[in-house]
Design an enzyme around this catalytic site. Structure first.
Site, short mmCIF file in Angstrom:
data_model
loop_
_atom_site.label_atom_id
_atom_site.label_comp_id
_atom_site.label_asym_id
_atom_site.label_seq_id
_atom_site.Cartn_x
_atom_site.Cartn_y
_atom_site.Cartn_z
N HIS A 143 20.74 35.90 1.56
CA HIS A 143 20.10 34.93 0.56
C HIS A 143 18.55 34.87 0.57
O HIS A 143 17.78 35.12 -0.46
CB HIS A 143 20.65 33.65 0.72
N GLU A 144 18.02 34.82 1.86
CA GLU A 144 16.51 34.47 1.70
C GLU A 144 15.92 35.95 1.65
O GLU A 144 14.76 35.99 1.14
CB GLU A 144 16.21 34.18 3.28
N GLU A 201 17.92 30.63 -7.23
CA GLU A 201 18.78 30.58 -6.01
C GLU A 201 20.34 31.25 -6.50
O GLU A 201 20.98 31.75 -5.68
CB GLU A 201 19.22 29.01 -6.18
#
Length: 276
Positions: A143-144, A201
């Site tokens: 995700h990051e 996100e």
């Protein structure tokens, strides 16, 4: 003076059109992320500022004896990174050759982030308090990393120039004044302090599960991770999830996209044994 002030909005608008670029930072991947982005800051400027900001953070952590204190924990995190980094090439051919750095900071915070150019930090608190498996570490890291691949920090810095900082910062972005100093001062905030948008996100969630799958980590762990995070923070979301969708739709989206990339996971595990 009145005539000059009347010209300023027009001059500002022309400057914005000159400075802005519409770019596609990544390929679509199997998850199909393909939104175009408006940028005013160059990738080179952002990566340089991120590198300097990251080194300052790492130096300060070292001075406080809060850097990579648990060798086994650090190796676990870096082992995950070694498998995810080659997978970034599916979205950006240049990304596997970034100057990646991976460190663990001793902190009780449930947090992790990746700056522009591949500067990763995990906080010990998120690993220990959630008793993360390697699949779950991969879910967070994927995700990051996705934020860095999509250059979300660069996009947000560009948006800030337009909406908040005005003509003076526009001039700095065009090479007048202290652009470098300003960017270095703000890069940490747009990288991991200020909340991301829901759109960012969602993109990071979807790309993240594909990176995990390509690295040989079960992408379904992202759903389990969210359940852990929600349980650990039933009253207030942690910094890492400050603007993540906190309802059932997010878990459904993760489950849907994890299922989409399961063939990639199955293919990867034929050649790579999962780390226990």
């Amino acid at each position: 003076m009145k005539g000059l002030s009347g010209l300023l909005p027009a001059v500002f608008a022309v400057g914005l059109m000159t400075a802005c670029q519409t770019v596609r930072t990544t390929q679509t991947g199997n998850v199909g992320v393909e939104r175009s982005q408006m940028m005013m800051v160059s990738s080179r400027e952002m990566e340089s500022a991120a590198s300097q900001s990251y080194q300052k953070i790492i130096q300060q952590a070292g001075q406080k004896n809060a850097l990579n204190r648990d060798k086994e924990q650090v190796e676990r995190v870096r082992a995950v990174a070694r498998r995810l980094i080659p997978a970034t090439g599916a979205f950006r051919p240049d990304a596997p050759n970034w100057r990646w750095e991976v460190n663990v900071l001793s902190s009780n915070d449930l947090n992790a982030w990746c700056m522009a150019g591949g500067k990763i930090a995990f906080y010990s608190g998120i690993i220990e308090k959630l008793d993360l498996t390697d699949d779950e570490i991969a879910a967070i890291m994927g995700h990051e990393i996705a934020h860095a691949l999509r250059e979300h920090a660069r996009e947000r810095a560009s948006q800030a120039m337009v909406t908040n900082l005005g003509v003076a910062v526009l001039g700095a972005a065009l090479g007048v004044g202290q652009a470098g100093t300003d960017l270095i001062g703000s890069v940490a905030k747009v990288s991991f302090e200020l909340p991301n948008s829901r759109e960012h996100e969602t993109e990071a969630d979807r790309i993240g599960v594909e990176l995990a799958a390509r690295g040989g980590y079960d992408p379904r762990a992202a759903v389990v991770l969210w359940q852990k995070m929600a349980k650990a923070n039933s009253n207030q979301p942690p910094q890492w999830l400050s603007t993540h969708p906190s309802n059932q739709s997010r878990q459904q989206d993760l489950a849907q996209y994890a299922a989409r990339v399961m063939p990639l996971y199955e293919q990867a595990t034929q050649h790579t044994k999962p780390v226990k």
